[in-house]
Structure formats: C-alpha cells, structure tokens
Scaffold this motif. Sequence first.
Motif, PDB file in Angstrom:
ATOM      1  N   HIS A   1      -1.061  10.019  12.539  1.00 34.04           N
ATOM      2  CA  HIS A   1      -0.673   8.812  11.801  1.00 34.04           C
ATOM      3  C   HIS A   1       0.813   8.568  11.975  1.00 34.04           C
ATOM      4  CE1 HIS A   1      -0.248   5.713   8.830  1.00 34.04           C
ATOM      5  NE2 HIS A   1       0.521   6.461   8.059  1.00 34.04           N
TER       6      HIS A   1
ATOM      7  N   THR B   1       4.801   5.637   1.301  1.00 30.86           N
ATOM      8  CA  THR B   1       4.646   4.375   0.584  1.00 30.86           C
ATOM      9  C   THR B   1       5.521   3.258   1.152  1.00 30.86           C
ATOM     10  OG1 THR B   1       4.717   3.329  -1.606  1.00 30.86           O
ATOM     11  CG2 THR B   1       6.431   4.939  -1.113  1.00 30.86           C
TER      12      THR B   1
ATOM     13  N   THR C   1      -6.970   0.287   4.300  1.00 27.53           N
ATOM     14  CA  THR C   1      -6.687  -0.085   5.690  1.00 27.53           C
ATOM     15  C   THR C   1      -7.355   0.870   6.678  1.00 27.53           C
ATOM     16  OG1 THR C   1      -4.569  -1.091   5.133  1.00 27.53           O
ATOM     17  CG2 THR C   1      -4.863  -0.376   7.401  1.00 27.53           C
TER      18      THR C   1
ATOM     19  N   PRO D   1       0.788  -1.228   0.000  1.00 26.89           N
ATOM     20  CA  PRO D   1       0.000   0.000   0.000  1.00 26.89           C
ATOM     21  C   PRO D   1       0.823   1.283   0.000  1.00 26.89           C
ATOM     22  CG  PRO D   1       0.175  -0.842   2.226  1.00 26.89           C
ATOM     23  CD  PRO D   1       0.888  -1.826   1.345  1.00 26.89           C
ATOM     24  N   SER D   2       0.140   2.358  -0.381  1.00 28.28           N
ATOM     25  CA  SER D   2       0.637   3.711  -0.221  1.00 28.28           C
ATOM     26  C   SER D   2      -0.451   4.538   0.457  1.00 28.28           C
ATOM     27  CB  SER D   2       1.002   4.329  -1.572  1.00 28.28           C
ATOM     28  OG  SER D   2       2.108   3.664  -2.146  1.00 28.28           O
ATOM     29  N   THR D   3      -0.045   5.578   1.162  1.00 30.06           N
ATOM     30  CA  THR D   3      -0.970   6.378   1.962  1.00 30.06           C
ATOM     31  C   THR D   3      -0.915   7.838   1.537  1.00 30.06           C
ATOM     32  OG1 THR D   3      -0.642   4.914   3.866  1.00 30.06           O
ATOM     33  CG2 THR D   3      -1.550   7.103   4.320  1.00 30.06           C
TER      34      THR D   3
ATOM     35  N   THR E   1       3.849   6.325  10.625  1.00 31.47           N
ATOM     36  CA  THR E   1       4.146   5.537   9.436  1.00 31.47           C
ATOM     37  C   THR E   1       4.838   4.224   9.792  1.00 31.47           C
ATOM     38  OG1 THR E   1       6.364   6.400   9.020  1.00 31.47           O
ATOM     39  CG2 THR E   1       4.504   7.722   8.247  1.00 31.47           C
TER      40      THR E   1
ATOM     41  N   ASP F   1      -5.612   5.114   2.431  1.00 33.82           N
ATOM     42  CA  ASP F   1      -4.625   4.078   2.173  1.00 33.82           C
ATOM     43  C   ASP F   1      -5.073   3.293   0.950  1.00 33.82           C
ATOM     44  OD1 ASP F   1      -2.190   3.132   3.876  1.00 33.82           O
ATOM     45  OD2 ASP F   1      -3.067   1.289   3.095  1.00 33.82           O
TER      46      ASP F   1
END
Length: 222
Positions: free
Chosen positions: A100, A168, A124, A63-65, A102, A120
Amino acid sequence: MKKFLLTAALVCLIFGVPREANALIHVGDFGESGWQNFSFTAANSFNGNIGFLVSDVGDILVPSTLLIDNIVVQNQVVQSFEDAALPGTWYGDAYLVNSHTTYYGSEYNPTNGNQMLFMDSDGTDPATGNLGVIADTSAYGGTDGVYGYMPFAFQAGNIVSFDWAFITEDYLPYNDFSMFLLMDDLGESRTTLADVGVVPEPASLSLFGLGLAGLFLRKKRA
C-alpha cells in the motif's frame, strides 16, 4: 548534591518510569503512524472472535486507513492473511493487498508473508480506487467505516500480538480512529489503536518536566 538527585528523580519520574502499555497513538492531521506492534499477555483463556475497525468521525468524505498483519499467539503465527479470501465476517468492504502506497508516498509492505489486511473508512478498493460498501459505526463512537471479526482463541498466560498501521487524510476536529476488538459469549472489549489527535512536541514535554522540577525545588527552598 541533594538538589541534583531530587531533580534527576523528578525527571525520571516524568519520563523514565515504565508505564502500563497503552495502544492509543495520536496521529497528527494528514499523518500516519508507521508500522506498530500491539501485544498483551492474556489474563484469561479466550475462545471467540478477534476484530478490527477503522472509522470516520463527523464526516463521511475524508478517509482513514488501517493495515493489519502478522497476528501471533505464543510465538506462533495464526493469521498473516495469505489465503485467497478474507476470513471471518465483515461490515463494509475490507481487502487483502500485497502493498500500500499512501497519499503521501510512503510504502507499506506486509510484515509477514505476501499479503496484509487493508481497511479504508470509505470502503475504497485499493486496486481500482472506487468507493466501496461502508457500515454504520455509531455504536463505536464513529460515523461510518469498516470493521469485521475472525475466529480466534488463546489460553491464559499466552502472549498475543499483531502489527498495525494507521494512515489518515483527516484533520481535527473530526478525530477518525481505529480499534482492536475481542468478542465472545461474555461480550465485546475494545481498545483504541490510533486516532487523529494532537501530537505533543518533545520540546514542550521537556520544558514541562523541567518546569515541574524547578517548581518543586523552589517550594523546598522556601
């Protein structure tokens, strides 16, 4: 003296001339952008929807956020995500969070107020860590992810801005990315904010610039 001025001019041309703002930031493998600010001056009045997207490319597992906060029009905050529910229409699960942390231990906090938008690419849930609902992002050049829109308006000449961060776990060649979207009756415009890409090294850029300057001087001497 003339050679010195010519060299200085070339270096300034390569490194120092103001360029039109470009939102795209390449984030290295397993990287993060930190908080960034995107802004523009509206050429025309707009009444439609503002949107954001984060997407996987070529995979559905890593995933990437994307974090968004502090949407401002002409120095007035129009959205800082302080409501109990997320406004607008969303495809895939997006959330409102107070902070958040990471995968790498960096902590992100809202830039205005107590909440920010959290997206996300695998949906997520930041509270539980459970995977959520995702959407097809192939129309944007991706594989799957999360995106959505909120009602939005501004006038010609207004300065519009927002804060964003891209984080990411992904790596090349998958090239995850995030986008800023504007959609009204005339259609949709898209601006890429960040992607997983090659980050130029400052030392390499310096050598490249000096190399060009030297090549130019050599030609002039000949």
